[in-house]
Design a protein around this motif. Structure first.
Motif, PDB file in Angstrom:
ATOM      1  N   VAL A  88       0.736  -1.226  -0.122  1.00 20.85           N
ATOM      2  CA  VAL A  88      -0.149   0.160   0.025  1.00 20.85           C
ATOM      3  C   VAL A  88       0.784   1.215  -0.040  1.00 20.85           C
ATOM      4  O   VAL A  88       0.675   2.096  -0.709  1.00 20.85           O
ATOM      5  CB  VAL A  88      -1.142  -0.014   1.220  1.00 20.85           C
ATOM      6  CG1 VAL A  88      -1.516   1.250   1.341  1.00 20.85           C
ATOM      7  CG2 VAL A  88      -2.141  -0.924   0.973  1.00 20.85           C
ATOM      8  N   THR A 134       0.579   4.006  -3.126  1.00 27.20           N
ATOM      9  CA  THR A 134       0.114   5.220  -2.703  1.00 27.20           C
ATOM     10  C   THR A 134       1.016   6.413  -2.415  1.00 27.20           C
ATOM     11  O   THR A 134       0.788   7.406  -2.514  1.00 27.20           O
ATOM     12  CB  THR A 134      -0.954   5.199  -1.353  1.00 27.20           C
ATOM     13  OG1 THR A 134      -0.313   4.560  -0.398  1.00 27.20           O
ATOM     14  CG2 THR A 134      -2.060   4.326  -1.671  1.00 27.20           C
ATOM     15  N   VAL A 147      -7.713   2.089  -1.850  1.00 27.74           N
ATOM     16  CA  VAL A 147      -6.351   2.475  -2.105  1.00 27.74           C
ATOM     17  C   VAL A 147      -6.167   3.377  -3.111  1.00 27.74           C
ATOM     18  O   VAL A 147      -5.340   4.324  -2.788  1.00 27.74           O
ATOM     19  CB  VAL A 147      -5.714   1.020  -2.515  1.00 27.74           C
ATOM     20  CG1 VAL A 147      -4.204   1.127  -2.521  1.00 27.74           C
ATOM     21  CG2 VAL A 147      -5.803  -0.038  -1.141  1.00 27.74           C
TER      22      VAL A 147
END
Length: 127
Positions: free
Chosen positions: A79, A83, A101
């Motif tokens: 993640v 991101t 996400v």
């Protein structure tokens, strides 16, 4: 000042193609992007526009993290890579579950992100 009621009636009467063109003009020329989905413009057309809407293929997807699974640390790392979030923010997102996400990405990018997260042990859904 423009007659706002007349303007509202014109916007509500737009076809799906005209609404898409209006969105493009607002984004390109004025830097204005509608909120998620642009529901105001799409909700306006009469019932006759529904078959055209159903035939249109979805072009933007949201990648939703349903759960982290058993390998939460690997999912948090993935993640963060996807991101660009910090460790705490990524951890909070993973632990919350059911959160997006990435939003509004292309089909290929969404599938790529989903594959990375599933390989890390997460349960992911595309919307």
């Amino acid at each position: 000042m423009a007659d706002l009621k007349k303007l509202a009636e014109e916007i509500v009467g737009l076809t799906l193609l005209e609404a898409a063109e209006l969105k493009k003009i607002l984004k390109d020329e004025y830097g204005i992007e509608p909120a998620a989905g642009g529901a105001v413009m799409v909700a306006g057309p009469a019932a006759g526009a529904a078959p055209a809407e159903a035939a249109e293929e979805q072009t933007e997807f949201d990648v939703i993290l349903k759960s982290a699974g058993a390998q939460k640390i690997n999912v948090i790392k993935e993640v963060r890579a996807i991101t660009g979030l910090g460790l705490k923010e990524a951890k909070d997102l993973v632990e919350a579950g059911g959160k997006a996400v990435k939003e509004g990405v292309s089909k290929t990018e969404a599938e790529d992100i989903k594959k990375k997260l599933v390989d890390a042990g997460a349960e992911v859904e595309l919307k």
